[in-house]
Design an enzyme around this catalytic site. Structure first.
Site, PDB file in Angstrom:
ATOM      1  N   GLU A  38       0.851  -1.198   0.000  1.00 23.87           N
ATOM      2  CA  GLU A  38       0.000   0.000   0.000  1.00 23.87           C
ATOM      3  C   GLU A  38       0.881   1.239   0.000  1.00 23.87           C
ATOM      4  O   GLU A  38       1.783   1.382   0.842  1.00 23.87           O
ATOM      5  CB  GLU A  38      -0.940   0.063   1.209  1.00 23.87           C
ATOM      6  CG  GLU A  38      -1.911   1.224   1.025  1.00 23.87           C
ATOM      7  CD  GLU A  38      -2.754   1.603   2.234  1.00 23.87           C
ATOM      8  OE1 GLU A  38      -3.764   2.299   2.033  1.00 23.87           O
ATOM      9  OE2 GLU A  38      -2.392   1.242   3.368  1.00 23.87           O
ATOM     10  N   GLU A  63       4.565   4.860   4.024  1.00 21.77           N
ATOM     11  CA  GLU A  63       3.944   6.136   4.403  1.00 21.77           C
ATOM     12  C   GLU A  63       5.043   7.162   4.647  1.00 21.77           C
ATOM     13  O   GLU A  63       5.991   6.900   5.368  1.00 21.77           O
ATOM     14  CB  GLU A  63       3.080   5.949   5.656  1.00 21.77           C
ATOM     15  CG  GLU A  63       2.541   7.233   6.263  1.00 21.77           C
ATOM     16  CD  GLU A  63       1.820   8.143   5.280  1.00 21.77           C
ATOM     17  OE1 GLU A  63       0.902   7.688   4.595  1.00 21.77           O
ATOM     18  OE2 GLU A  63       2.200   9.337   5.179  1.00 21.77           O
ATOM     19  N   ASP A  90       9.693   7.638   1.061  1.00 18.81           N
ATOM     20  CA  ASP A  90       9.066   8.129  -0.167  1.00 18.81           C
ATOM     21  C   ASP A  90       8.840   6.898  -1.044  1.00 18.81           C
ATOM     22  O   ASP A  90       9.803   6.251  -1.480  1.00 18.81           O
ATOM     23  CB  ASP A  90      10.004   9.133  -0.848  1.00 18.81           C
ATOM     24  CG  ASP A  90       9.464   9.591  -2.190  1.00 18.81           C
ATOM     25  OD1 ASP A  90       8.529   8.959  -2.728  1.00 18.81           O
ATOM     26  OD2 ASP A  90       9.985  10.579  -2.714  1.00 18.81           O
ATOM     27  N   ASP A 113      -2.144  12.004  -2.634  1.00 11.08           N
ATOM     28  CA  ASP A 113      -2.175  13.473  -2.657  1.00 11.08           C
ATOM     29  C   ASP A 113      -2.293  13.957  -4.099  1.00 11.08           C
ATOM     30  O   ASP A 113      -1.509  13.546  -4.960  1.00 11.08           O
ATOM     31  CB  ASP A 113      -0.899  14.035  -2.018  1.00 11.08           C
ATOM     32  CG  ASP A 113      -0.867  13.783  -0.508  1.00 11.08           C
ATOM     33  OD1 ASP A 113      -1.942  13.622   0.087  1.00 11.08           O
ATOM     34  OD2 ASP A 113       0.234  13.742   0.063  1.00 11.08           O
ATOM     35  N   LYS A 117      -1.770  21.928  -8.296  1.00 10.77           N
ATOM     36  CA  LYS A 117      -1.134  22.984  -9.114  1.00 10.77           C
ATOM     37  C   LYS A 117      -0.223  22.361 -10.185  1.00 10.77           C
ATOM     38  O   LYS A 117       0.524  21.423  -9.884  1.00 10.77           O
ATOM     39  CB  LYS A 117      -0.281  23.895  -8.218  1.00 10.77           C
ATOM     40  CG  LYS A 117      -1.123  24.720  -7.260  1.00 10.77           C
ATOM     41  CD  LYS A 117      -0.268  25.651  -6.443  1.00 10.77           C
ATOM     42  CE  LYS A 117      -1.169  26.431  -5.508  1.00 10.77           C
ATOM     43  NZ  LYS A 117      -0.522  26.818  -4.264  1.00 10.77           N
ATOM     44  N   ASP A 149     -10.498  10.999  -4.978  1.00 10.14           N
ATOM     45  CA  ASP A 149     -11.655  11.904  -4.942  1.00 10.14           C
ATOM     46  C   ASP A 149     -11.432  13.079  -5.891  1.00 10.14           C
ATOM     47  O   ASP A 149     -12.288  13.951  -5.991  1.00 10.14           O
ATOM     48  CB  ASP A 149     -11.826  12.486  -3.536  1.00 10.14           C
ATOM     49  CG  ASP A 149     -10.654  13.366  -3.191  1.00 10.14           C
ATOM     50  OD1 ASP A 149      -9.530  12.835  -3.180  1.00 10.14           O
ATOM     51  OD2 ASP A 149     -10.847  14.582  -2.988  1.00 10.14           O
TER      52      ASP A 149
HETATM   53  C1  LIG Z   1      -4.688  11.937   1.247  1.00  8.22           C
HETATM   54  S1  LIG Z   1      -3.737  10.889   2.275  1.00  8.22           S
HETATM   55  C2  LIG Z   1      -4.577   9.295   2.143  1.00  8.22           C
HETATM   56  C3  LIG Z   1      -4.219   8.364   3.268  1.00  8.22           C
HETATM   57  C4  LIG Z   1      -4.957   7.003   3.242  1.00  8.22           C
HETATM   58  N1  LIG Z   1      -4.612   6.248   2.070  1.00  8.22           N
HETATM   59  C5  LIG Z   1      -6.451   7.223   3.302  1.00  8.22           C
HETATM   60  O1  LIG Z   1      -7.116   7.058   2.268  1.00  8.22           O
HETATM   61  O2  LIG Z   1      -6.944   7.567   4.395  1.00  8.22           O
HETATM   62  C6  LIG Z   1      -2.280  10.609   1.283  1.00  8.22           C
HETATM   63  C7  LIG Z   1      -1.210   9.891   2.071  1.00  8.22           C
HETATM   64  O3  LIG Z   1      -0.112   9.609   1.221  1.00  8.22           O
HETATM   65  C8  LIG Z   1       1.087   9.915   1.919  1.00  8.22           C
HETATM   66  N2  LIG Z   1       2.116  10.187   0.903  1.00  8.22           N
HETATM   67  C9  LIG Z   1       2.178  11.245   0.087  1.00  8.22           C
HETATM   68  N3  LIG Z   1       3.255  11.157  -0.715  1.00  8.22           N
HETATM   69  C10 LIG Z   1       3.873   9.996  -0.388  1.00  8.22           C
HETATM   70  C11 LIG Z   1       5.041   9.335  -0.848  1.00  8.22           C
HETATM   71  N4  LIG Z   1       5.779   9.891  -1.819  1.00  8.22           N
HETATM   72  N5  LIG Z   1       5.375   8.161  -0.298  1.00  8.22           N
HETATM   73  C12 LIG Z   1       4.624   7.610   0.690  1.00  8.22           C
HETATM   74  N6  LIG Z   1       3.515   8.188   1.180  1.00  8.22           N
HETATM   75  C13 LIG Z   1       3.143   9.357   0.653  1.00  8.22           C
HETATM   76  C14 LIG Z   1       0.723  11.123   2.759  1.00  8.22           C
HETATM   77  O4  LIG Z   1       1.613  11.340   3.816  1.00  8.22           O
HETATM   78  C15 LIG Z   1      -0.677  10.743   3.222  1.00  8.22           C
HETATM   79  O5  LIG Z   1      -0.653   9.956   4.389  1.00  8.22           O
END
Ligand SMILES: C[S@@+](CC[C@H](N)C(=O)[O-])C[C@H]1O[C@@H](n2cnc3c(N)ncnc32)[C@H](O)[C@@H]1O
Length: 210
Positions: A38, A63, A90, A113, A117, A149
């Protein structure tokens, strides 16, 4: 109400800092099972719900945000799940450098995320470069299962995968609803629950490697 103490569970938290070469998943789980990864696990809702039912699958969460990562470790540890590990990294870098080819059965990406932009689009997890890496890591028949979303990001994802579909490298399949999703939900994660309250629509895309 007293704030819950967040504990570390060394068996759950996998330290990938400075790791070289491919992660030995059979070694860290101490048994060979299908591997699901995941990306962006947030507080670990998907991992807990899915892994507690699908005990014959190894789940590995990636994460980036330390706060969420620690929260997820604590939750998974409290559930005493033996088939889950999570690392703070990352995901794009870790997958490219440290996940072996033909080793993964499924990538789960729920509400990545959106980086709306234009100048930030290069940070999007679902892009051609990262998808190419995920395809390298997937076994034949392996799946990428995504929910978002964000309408514009969703169209962007469709364009990314249209190229791989046209090249005959993947086929589109029905999105596989995670176990924790309620009837009105697609993924049942914390972010989906928050977005649903705001009236946002979840779109999904899933592909299978040929
Ligand atoms: C909008 S949240 C969604 C979290 C979870 N999947 C949910 O649906 O509740 C996006 C998650 O991706 C993580 N994230 C963003 N860029 C990432 C990356 N390059 N590697 C790992 N995690 C990342 C963020 O820290 C955040 O916890």
């Amino acid at each position: 109400m007293a704030k819950r103490e967040i504990k570390d569970y060394p068996l759950i938290s996998f330290d990938s800092d400075g790791i070289e070469g491919f992660i030995d998943f059979d070694g860290i789980f101490a048994r060979r099972l299908p591997l699901h990864i995941e990306i962006g696990s947030g507080k670990g809702t998907f991992l807990v719900n899915q892994a507690s039912v699908q005990t014959e699958i190894n789940f590995f969460g990636i994460e980036w945000a330390n706060k969420y990562y620690k929260h997820a470790v604590d939750r998974i540890g409290r559930w005493q799940l033996t088939n889950v590990r999570i690392t703070r990294a990352d995901a794009a870098e870790l997958i490219a450098a440290n996940i072996a080819e033909d080793s993964v059965d499924c990538f789960h990406i729920y509400f990545p995320d959106p980086w709306p932009k234009s100048r930030h689009h290069k940070r999007r997890m679902v892009c051609e470069k990262n998808s190419e890496q995920m395809l390298r890591c997937l076994k034949s028949g392996g799946i990428i299962n995504i929910a978002t979303d964000h309408d514009e990001y969703y169209q962007w994802m469709r364009e990314v995968f249209a190229g791989f579909i046209a090249a005959g490298r993947v086929v589109e399949i029905d999105f596989i609803k995670p176990i924790g999703a309620e009837a009105e939900e697609m993924a049942g994660t914390n972010f989906e629950r928050k977005y649903l309250k705001e009236g946002r629509i979840t779109n999904t895309i899933a592909v299978k490697k040929v």
